[in-house]
Motif scaffolding. Structure first.
Motif, PDB file in Angstrom:
ATOM      1  N   ARG A 238       0.373  -1.623   0.360  1.00  0.00           N
ATOM      2  CA  ARG A 238       0.165   0.089  -0.011  1.00  0.00           C
ATOM      3  C   ARG A 238       1.019   1.001   0.097  1.00  0.00           C
ATOM      4  O   ARG A 238       1.961   1.458   1.053  1.00  0.00           O
ATOM      5  N   HIS A 239       0.854   1.243  -0.745  1.00  0.00           N
ATOM      6  CA  HIS A 239       1.910   3.335  -1.366  1.00  0.00           C
ATOM      7  C   HIS A 239       0.486   3.994  -1.833  1.00  0.00           C
ATOM      8  O   HIS A 239      -0.820   4.476  -2.381  1.00  0.00           O
ATOM      9  N   GLU A 240       0.824   5.580  -1.752  1.00  0.00           N
ATOM     10  CA  GLU A 240      -0.067   6.342  -2.231  1.00  0.00           C
ATOM     11  C   GLU A 240       0.611   6.303  -3.249  1.00  0.00           C
ATOM     12  O   GLU A 240       1.696   6.596  -3.926  1.00  0.00           O
ATOM     13  N   PRO A 241      -0.603   6.955  -4.835  1.00  0.00           N
ATOM     14  CA  PRO A 241      -0.410   7.056  -5.899  1.00  0.00           C
ATOM     15  C   PRO A 241       0.720   8.204  -5.937  1.00  0.00           C
ATOM     16  O   PRO A 241       0.642   9.342  -5.232  1.00  0.00           O
ATOM     17  N   ARG A 242       2.024   7.722  -7.281  1.00  0.00           N
ATOM     18  CA  ARG A 242       2.741   8.535  -7.688  1.00  0.00           C
ATOM     19  C   ARG A 242       2.655  10.379  -8.284  1.00  0.00           C
ATOM     20  O   ARG A 242       1.816   9.759  -8.954  1.00  0.00           O
ATOM     21  N   ALA A 243       2.453  11.093  -7.875  1.00  0.00           N
ATOM     22  CA  ALA A 243       1.860  12.357  -9.028  1.00  0.00           C
ATOM     23  C   ALA A 243       2.754  12.373 -10.230  1.00  0.00           C
ATOM     24  O   ALA A 243       4.001  11.699  -9.884  1.00  0.00           O
ATOM     25  N   PRO A 244       2.032  12.531 -11.085  1.00  0.00           N
ATOM     26  CA  PRO A 244       2.696  12.281 -12.040  1.00  0.00           C
ATOM     27  C   PRO A 244       3.777  13.258 -12.247  1.00  0.00           C
ATOM     28  O   PRO A 244       3.865  14.420 -11.910  1.00  0.00           O
ATOM     29  N   TYR A 245       4.835  13.256 -13.802  1.00  0.00           N
ATOM     30  CA  TYR A 245       5.559  14.230 -14.014  1.00  0.00           C
ATOM     31  C   TYR A 245       4.818  15.379 -14.262  1.00  0.00           C
ATOM     32  O   TYR A 245       4.010  15.207 -15.167  1.00  0.00           O
ATOM     33  N   PRO A 246       5.836  16.761 -14.191  1.00  0.00           N
ATOM     34  CA  PRO A 246       5.570  17.382 -14.407  1.00  0.00           C
ATOM     35  C   PRO A 246       4.994  17.854 -16.102  1.00  0.00           C
ATOM     36  O   PRO A 246       6.279  16.763 -16.606  1.00  0.00           O
ATOM     37  N   PRO A 247       4.713  18.300 -16.562  1.00  0.00           N
ATOM     38  CA  PRO A 247       4.318  18.836 -18.257  1.00  0.00           C
ATOM     39  C   PRO A 247       5.357  18.981 -18.630  1.00  0.00           C
ATOM     40  O   PRO A 247       5.585  20.382 -18.091  1.00  0.00           O
ATOM     41  N   THR A 248       5.887  18.815 -20.404  1.00  0.00           N
ATOM     42  CA  THR A 248       7.035  19.485 -20.059  1.00  0.00           C
ATOM     43  C   THR A 248       6.108  20.508 -21.286  1.00  0.00           C
ATOM     44  O   THR A 248       4.908  20.680 -21.781  1.00  0.00           O
ATOM     45  N   PRO A 249       7.441  21.662 -21.969  1.00  0.00           N
ATOM     46  CA  PRO A 249       6.809  22.997 -22.037  1.00  0.00           C
ATOM     47  C   PRO A 249       6.062  22.748 -23.682  1.00  0.00           C
ATOM     48  O   PRO A 249       4.935  23.323 -24.008  1.00  0.00           O
ATOM     49  N   MET A 250       6.220  21.563 -24.330  1.00  0.00           N
ATOM     50  CA  MET A 250       4.731  21.265 -25.515  1.00  0.00           C
ATOM     51  C   MET A 250       3.900  20.619 -25.213  1.00  0.00           C
ATOM     52  O   MET A 250       2.807  21.410 -25.761  1.00  0.00           O
ATOM     53  N   ALA A 251       3.949  20.535 -23.965  1.00  0.00           N
ATOM     54  CA  ALA A 251       1.955  19.392 -23.544  1.00  0.00           C
ATOM     55  C   ALA A 251       1.760  20.603 -23.463  1.00  0.00           C
ATOM     56  O   ALA A 251       0.470  21.110 -23.073  1.00  0.00           O
ATOM     57  N   LEU A 252       2.347  21.886 -22.729  1.00  0.00           N
ATOM     58  CA  LEU A 252       1.771  23.496 -21.956  1.00  0.00           C
ATOM     59  C   LEU A 252       1.394  23.805 -23.511  1.00  0.00           C
ATOM     60  O   LEU A 252       0.011  24.845 -23.006  1.00  0.00           O
ATOM     61  N   ALA A 253       2.213  24.463 -24.055  1.00  0.00           N
ATOM     62  CA  ALA A 253       1.617  24.858 -24.996  1.00  0.00           C
ATOM     63  C   ALA A 253       0.174  24.288 -25.891  1.00  0.00           C
ATOM     64  O   ALA A 253      -0.232  25.558 -26.146  1.00  0.00           O
ATOM     65  N   TYR A 254       0.689  23.061 -26.221  1.00  0.00           N
ATOM     66  CA  TYR A 254      -0.638  22.562 -26.778  1.00  0.00           C
ATOM     67  C   TYR A 254      -1.891  22.822 -26.210  1.00  0.00           C
ATOM     68  O   TYR A 254      -2.966  22.954 -27.016  1.00  0.00           O
ATOM     69  N   ALA A 255      -1.604  22.409 -24.654  1.00  0.00           N
ATOM     70  CA  ALA A 255      -2.841  22.779 -23.620  1.00  0.00           C
ATOM     71  C   ALA A 255      -3.657  24.024 -23.914  1.00  0.00           C
ATOM     72  O   ALA A 255      -4.802  24.829 -23.944  1.00  0.00           O
ATOM     73  N   GLU A 256      -3.035  24.993 -23.937  1.00  0.00           N
ATOM     74  CA  GLU A 256      -3.195  26.686 -24.038  1.00  0.00           C
ATOM     75  C   GLU A 256      -3.405  27.255 -25.461  1.00  0.00           C
ATOM     76  O   GLU A 256      -4.783  27.405 -25.728  1.00  0.00           O
ATOM     77  N   THR A 257      -3.315  26.249 -26.094  1.00  0.00           N
ATOM     78  CA  THR A 257      -4.035  26.612 -28.071  1.00  0.00           C
ATOM     79  C   THR A 257      -5.201  25.992 -27.936  1.00  0.00           C
ATOM     80  O   THR A 257      -5.602  26.560 -28.572  1.00  0.00           O
ATOM     81  N   GLN A 258      -5.458  24.687 -26.520  1.00  0.00           N
ATOM     82  CA  GLN A 258      -6.604  24.224 -27.280  1.00  0.00           C
ATOM     83  C   GLN A 258      -6.872  24.855 -26.559  1.00  0.00           C
ATOM     84  O   GLN A 258      -8.995  25.142 -26.805  1.00  0.00           O
ATOM     85  N   ARG A 259      -6.862  25.804 -25.359  1.00  0.00           N
ATOM     86  CA  ARG A 259      -8.125  26.405 -24.636  1.00  0.00           C
ATOM     87  C   ARG A 259      -8.171  27.878 -25.710  1.00  0.00           C
ATOM     88  O   ARG A 259      -9.391  28.182 -25.458  1.00  0.00           O
ATOM     89  N   ALA A 260      -7.094  28.289 -26.405  1.00  0.00           N
ATOM     90  CA  ALA A 260      -7.915  29.638 -27.075  1.00  0.00           C
ATOM     91  C   ALA A 260      -8.566  28.785 -28.560  1.00  0.00           C
ATOM     92  O   ALA A 260      -9.329  29.794 -28.650  1.00  0.00           O
ATOM     93  N   GLU A 261      -8.678  27.350 -28.771  1.00  0.00           N
ATOM     94  CA  GLU A 261      -9.696  27.206 -30.638  1.00  0.00           C
ATOM     95  C   GLU A 261     -10.555  27.931 -29.144  1.00  0.00           C
ATOM     96  O   GLU A 261     -11.772  28.086 -30.203  1.00  0.00           O
ATOM     97  N   GLN A 262     -11.005  26.944 -28.363  1.00  0.00           N
ATOM     98  CA  GLN A 262     -12.337  26.332 -27.673  1.00  0.00           C
ATOM     99  C   GLN A 262     -12.515  28.051 -27.184  1.00  0.00           C
ATOM    100  O   GLN A 262     -14.724  28.021 -27.919  1.00  0.00           O
ATOM    101  N   ALA A 263     -12.125  28.523 -26.870  1.00  0.00           N
ATOM    102  CA  ALA A 263     -12.157  30.567 -26.929  1.00  0.00           C
ATOM    103  C   ALA A 263     -12.604  31.006 -28.214  1.00  0.00           C
ATOM    104  O   ALA A 263     -13.756  31.934 -27.637  1.00  0.00           O
ATOM    105  N   ARG A 264     -12.843  31.063 -28.751  1.00  0.00           N
ATOM    106  CA  ARG A 264     -12.181  31.478 -30.222  1.00  0.00           C
ATOM    107  C   ARG A 264     -13.973  30.298 -31.298  1.00  0.00           C
ATOM    108  O   ARG A 264     -14.662  31.193 -31.060  1.00  0.00           O
TER     109      ARG A 264
END
Length: 158
Positions: free
Chosen positions: A28-54
């Motif tokens: 038994r152990h706590e689930p391990r935290a996921p790795y922090p997102p890469t800069p590419m993943a952050l940029a993609y997520a921001e692009t997706q949010r901007a596209e949804q807002a548009r």
């Protein structure tokens, strides 16, 4: 210890271990935290949010325009008479019937207006026979009004 007792003991140990793992008793152990997102993943997520807002903004604007858009006109908006169908077909290619209905001009002024639209507004020139039919209809259906400054056609300035 005999060999059969060792095999039975080993079997019991393995069974308990597997059963404990299935039940969650072991490890038994706590689930391990996921790795922090890469800069590419952050940029993609921001692009997706901007596209949804548009897309949301475009949908909202289209809904707003649909709410205020005037319904499609029919030739019934013009008074009956010879040439109504041709007038409706040719004139509403560029503007609504409202501009026609609020104008009251003499035959000469309607004819001059046709020249003005060809020269200044790049209207395709009408065939001579069609022009006569349309100008005659306009002069009969929307004749010149008395000297009322509001009745003047805003497109003719002479």
């Amino acid at each position: 210890m005999t060999m059969s007792r060792m095999i039975v003991g080993l079997f019991v140990l393995v069974s308990l271990t597997l059963a404990g793992q299935k039940a969650g008793w072991w490890g038994r152990h706590e689930p391990r935290a996921p790795y922090p997102p890469t800069p590419m993943a952050l940029a993609y997520a921001e692009t997706q949010r901007a596209e949804q807002a548009r897309a949301a903004a475009v949908a909202a604007e289209n809904a707003r325009l649909a709410a205020v858009q005037t319904p499609a006109e029919t030739e019934d908006a013009l008074p009956p008479g010879h040439g109504r169908e041709d007038t409706f077909a040719r004139c509403t290619a560029c503007h609504s019937t409202a501009i026609i209905r609020r104008s009251g001009l003499s035959r000469e002024r309607w004819d001059a207006l046709m020249d003005w639209m060809v020269e200044k507004q790049n209207m395709t020139p009408l065939e001579p026979d069609m022009r006569v039919v349309i100008v005659d209809y306009l002069a009969a259906a929307f004749p010149a009004r008395r000297a009322n400054p509001r009745a003047r056609n805003p497109f003719l300035t002479d």
